[in-house]
Design a protein around this motif. Structure first.
Motif, PDB file in Angstrom:
ATOM      1  N   VAL A  20       0.829  -1.200   0.000  1.00  0.00           N
ATOM      2  CA  VAL A  20       0.000   0.000   0.000  1.00  0.00           C
ATOM      3  C   VAL A  20       0.863   1.249   0.000  1.00  0.00           C
ATOM      4  N   HIS A  21       0.402   2.258  -0.729  1.00  0.00           N
ATOM      5  CA  HIS A  21       1.075   3.556  -0.754  1.00  0.00           C
ATOM      6  C   HIS A  21       0.724   4.345   0.506  1.00  0.00           C
ATOM      7  N   GLY A  22       1.616   5.241   0.902  1.00  0.00           N
ATOM      8  CA  GLY A  22       1.341   6.110   2.039  1.00  0.00           C
ATOM      9  C   GLY A  22       0.088   6.945   1.829  1.00  0.00           C
ATOM     10  N   TYR A  23      -0.134   7.391   0.587  1.00  0.00           N
ATOM     11  CA  TYR A  23      -1.334   8.185   0.288  1.00  0.00           C
ATOM     12  C   TYR A  23      -2.596   7.385   0.579  1.00  0.00           C
ATOM     13  N   ASP A  24      -2.581   6.089   0.238  1.00  0.00           N
ATOM     14  CA  ASP A  24      -3.763   5.262   0.464  1.00  0.00           C
ATOM     15  C   ASP A  24      -3.956   4.966   1.952  1.00  0.00           C
ATOM     16  N   VAL A  25      -2.858   4.885   2.712  1.00  0.00           N
ATOM     17  CA  VAL A  25      -2.976   4.746   4.169  1.00  0.00           C
ATOM     18  C   VAL A  25      -3.686   5.973   4.731  1.00  0.00           C
ATOM     19  N   ARG A  26      -3.232   7.144   4.291  1.00  0.00           N
ATOM     20  CA  ARG A  26      -3.840   8.394   4.744  1.00  0.00           C
ATOM     21  C   ARG A  26      -5.320   8.461   4.361  1.00  0.00           C
ATOM     22  N   ARG A  27      -5.637   8.121   3.124  1.00  0.00           N
ATOM     23  CA  ARG A  27      -7.024   8.183   2.651  1.00  0.00           C
ATOM     24  C   ARG A  27      -7.920   7.230   3.429  1.00  0.00           C
ATOM     25  N   GLU A  28      -7.404   6.024   3.711  1.00  0.00           N
ATOM     26  CA  GLU A  28      -8.191   5.050   4.457  1.00  0.00           C
ATOM     27  C   GLU A  28      -8.488   5.543   5.876  1.00  0.00           C
ATOM     28  N   LEU A  29      -7.465   6.084   6.549  1.00  0.00           N
ATOM     29  CA  LEU A  29      -7.676   6.554   7.914  1.00  0.00           C
ATOM     30  C   LEU A  29      -8.609   7.759   7.962  1.00  0.00           C
ATOM     31  N   GLY A  56      11.970  -1.205  11.259  1.00  0.00           N
ATOM     32  CA  GLY A  56      11.858  -2.542  10.688  1.00  0.00           C
ATOM     33  C   GLY A  56      10.497  -3.188  10.842  1.00  0.00           C
ATOM     34  N   LEU A  57       9.465  -2.390  11.180  1.00  0.00           N
ATOM     35  CA  LEU A  57       8.124  -2.947  11.355  1.00  0.00           C
ATOM     36  C   LEU A  57       7.349  -2.991  10.040  1.00  0.00           C
ATOM     37  N   ILE A  58       7.722  -2.124   9.100  1.00  0.00           N
ATOM     38  CA  ILE A  58       7.228  -2.215   7.737  1.00  0.00           C
ATOM     39  C   ILE A  58       8.436  -2.101   6.810  1.00  0.00           C
ATOM     40  N   ALA A  59       8.271  -2.576   5.587  1.00  0.00           N
ATOM     41  CA  ALA A  59       9.372  -2.538   4.637  1.00  0.00           C
ATOM     42  C   ALA A  59       8.896  -1.961   3.321  1.00  0.00           C
ATOM     43  N   VAL A  60       9.796  -1.357   2.593  1.00  0.00           N
ATOM     44  CA  VAL A  60       9.460  -0.807   1.286  1.00  0.00           C
ATOM     45  C   VAL A  60       9.323  -1.950   0.296  1.00  0.00           C
ATOM     46  N   GLU A  61       8.163  -2.024  -0.337  1.00  0.00           N
ATOM     47  CA  GLU A  61       7.911  -3.033  -1.356  1.00  0.00           C
ATOM     48  C   GLU A  61       8.419  -2.567  -2.711  1.00  0.00           C
ATOM     49  N   GLY A  62       8.301  -1.245  -2.933  1.00  0.00           N
ATOM     50  CA  GLY A  62       8.770  -0.700  -4.202  1.00  0.00           C
ATOM     51  C   GLY A  62       8.504   0.791  -4.262  1.00  0.00           C
ATOM     52  N   VAL A  63       9.110   1.420  -5.245  1.00  0.00           N
ATOM     53  CA  VAL A  63       8.905   2.849  -5.490  1.00  0.00           C
ATOM     54  C   VAL A  63       8.565   2.997  -6.960  1.00  0.00           C
ATOM     55  N   GLY A  64       7.440   3.648  -7.227  1.00  0.00           N
ATOM     56  CA  GLY A  64       7.033   3.777  -8.617  1.00  0.00           C
ATOM     57  C   GLY A  64       6.252   5.041  -8.867  1.00  0.00           C
ATOM     58  N   GLN A  65       5.978   5.284 -10.139  1.00  0.00           N
ATOM     59  CA  GLN A  65       5.258   6.478 -10.549  1.00  0.00           C
ATOM     60  C   GLN A  65       4.172   6.071 -11.524  1.00  0.00           C
ATOM     61  N   ASP A  66       2.978   6.588 -11.315  1.00  0.00           N
ATOM     62  CA  ASP A  66       1.834   6.286 -12.177  1.00  0.00           C
ATOM     63  C   ASP A  66       1.483   7.536 -12.969  1.00  0.00           C
ATOM     64  N   GLY A  67       1.852   7.553 -14.239  1.00  0.00           N
ATOM     65  CA  GLY A  67       1.562   8.707 -15.081  1.00  0.00           C
ATOM     66  C   GLY A  67       2.278   9.946 -14.587  1.00  0.00           C
ATOM     67  N   ARG A  72       5.651   7.378  -5.686  1.00  0.00           N
ATOM     68  CA  ARG A  72       5.095   6.872  -4.436  1.00  0.00           C
ATOM     69  C   ARG A  72       5.812   5.619  -3.979  1.00  0.00           C
ATOM     70  N   THR A  73       5.936   5.519  -2.660  1.00  0.00           N
ATOM     71  CA  THR A  73       6.562   4.350  -2.043  1.00  0.00           C
ATOM     72  C   THR A  73       5.470   3.395  -1.573  1.00  0.00           C
ATOM     73  N   THR A  74       5.667   2.120  -1.838  1.00  0.00           N
ATOM     74  CA  THR A  74       4.710   1.094  -1.424  1.00  0.00           C
ATOM     75  C   THR A  74       5.303   0.307  -0.253  1.00  0.00           C
ATOM     76  N   TYR A  75       4.452   0.061   0.770  1.00  0.00           N
ATOM     77  CA  TYR A  75       4.913  -0.597   1.994  1.00  0.00           C
ATOM     78  C   TYR A  75       4.238  -1.946   2.202  1.00  0.00           C
ATOM     79  N   ARG A  76       4.967  -2.801   2.939  1.00  0.00           N
ATOM     80  CA  ARG A  76       4.444  -4.101   3.347  1.00  0.00           C
ATOM     81  C   ARG A  76       4.843  -4.355   4.799  1.00  0.00           C
ATOM     82  N   MET A  77       3.998  -5.069   5.528  1.00  0.00           N
ATOM     83  CA  MET A  77       4.279  -5.401   6.921  1.00  0.00           C
ATOM     84  C   MET A  77       5.382  -6.451   7.008  1.00  0.00           C
ATOM     85  N   THR A  78       6.246  -6.332   8.019  1.00  0.00           N
ATOM     86  CA  THR A  78       7.264  -7.346   8.289  1.00  0.00           C
ATOM     87  C   THR A  78       6.786  -8.264   9.416  1.00  0.00           C
TER      88      THR A  78
END
Length: 201
Positions: A20-29, A56-67, A72-78
């Motif tokens: 999940v992107h940080g933006y989507d975390v913010r939007r969800e909350l 080390g509680l979450i890790a970067v899954e990837g960094v990408g750009q859409d258009g 944006r950085t994508t995170y995953r739980m460790t």
């Protein structure tokens, strides 16, 4: 000692929506209204993401750009994040710690204000609480009318969060009504023999 709420909520959303992107975390909350009941503001959400990654509680899954959108950085739980999250949820579920009520100070200082001003403020407080309860009840109905699927609407448990807030307001409203009546009837008089000097406008 209370659980750091924003930290726990950010972990919860990463766990639920990963990757999940940080933006989507913010939007969800924000859809959970966590900015009002948990003071989970955008800055604190992004700050929590950085801290959780550093620990080390979450890790970067990837960094990408859409258009043309910003990168944006994508995170995953460790695994460490899973353990920490479980501990935090259990602590929060068993907690009976009460929030510090900002109005306590005002009540303790009733004698420092003119009686008429206290009465006017209490009447205004009642009107604002009544309006807020109408709004919250409407929000509960709106959320429950949706699917409850977090992928497309607010989850139904958000309605329970709002009901909890509404119940706190109802208790405050009842106290305010009773206190207003006690002052108006003369049962509560902190001005006659008070050693306070009332503030002047």
């Amino acid at each position: 000692m209370g659980v750091p709420t924003t930290r726990m909520l950010v972990l919860a959303v990463v766990r639920m929506a990963q990757p999940v992107h940080g933006y989507d975390v913010r939007r969800e909350l924000l859809s959970w209204h966590a900015d009002s009941w948990a003071n989970a503001k955008p800055g604190s959400i992004y700050g929590a993401l950085k801290t959780l990654q550093r620990e080390g509680l979450i890790a970067v899954e990837g960094v990408g750009q859409d258009g043309a959108r910003p990168e944006r950085t994508t995170y995953r739980m460790t695994a460490e994040g899973e353990k920490e999250f479980g501990d935090m949820v259990r602590t929060a579920l068993w907690s009976t710690e009460q929030p510090k009520h900002p109005y306590h100070a005002a009540v303790s200082l009733f004698p420092a204000a003119p009686r008429d001003e206290v009465l006017t403020a209490l009447r205004s407080r009642i009107q604002m609480f009544e309006a807020e309860l109408t709004r919250l009840d409407r929000e509960v109905r709106r959320i429950l009318a949706g699917s409850g699927d977090p992928a497309e609407a607010e989850p139904h448990n958000v309605a329970d969060l709002i009901r909890l807030s509404a119940d706190h307001i109802r208790a405050d409203l009842e106290w305010t009504r009773k206190t207003l009546q006690r002052i108006e009837s003369g049962e509560l008089d902190v001005w006659t023999a008070a050693h306070w000097r009332s503030i002047q406008a």
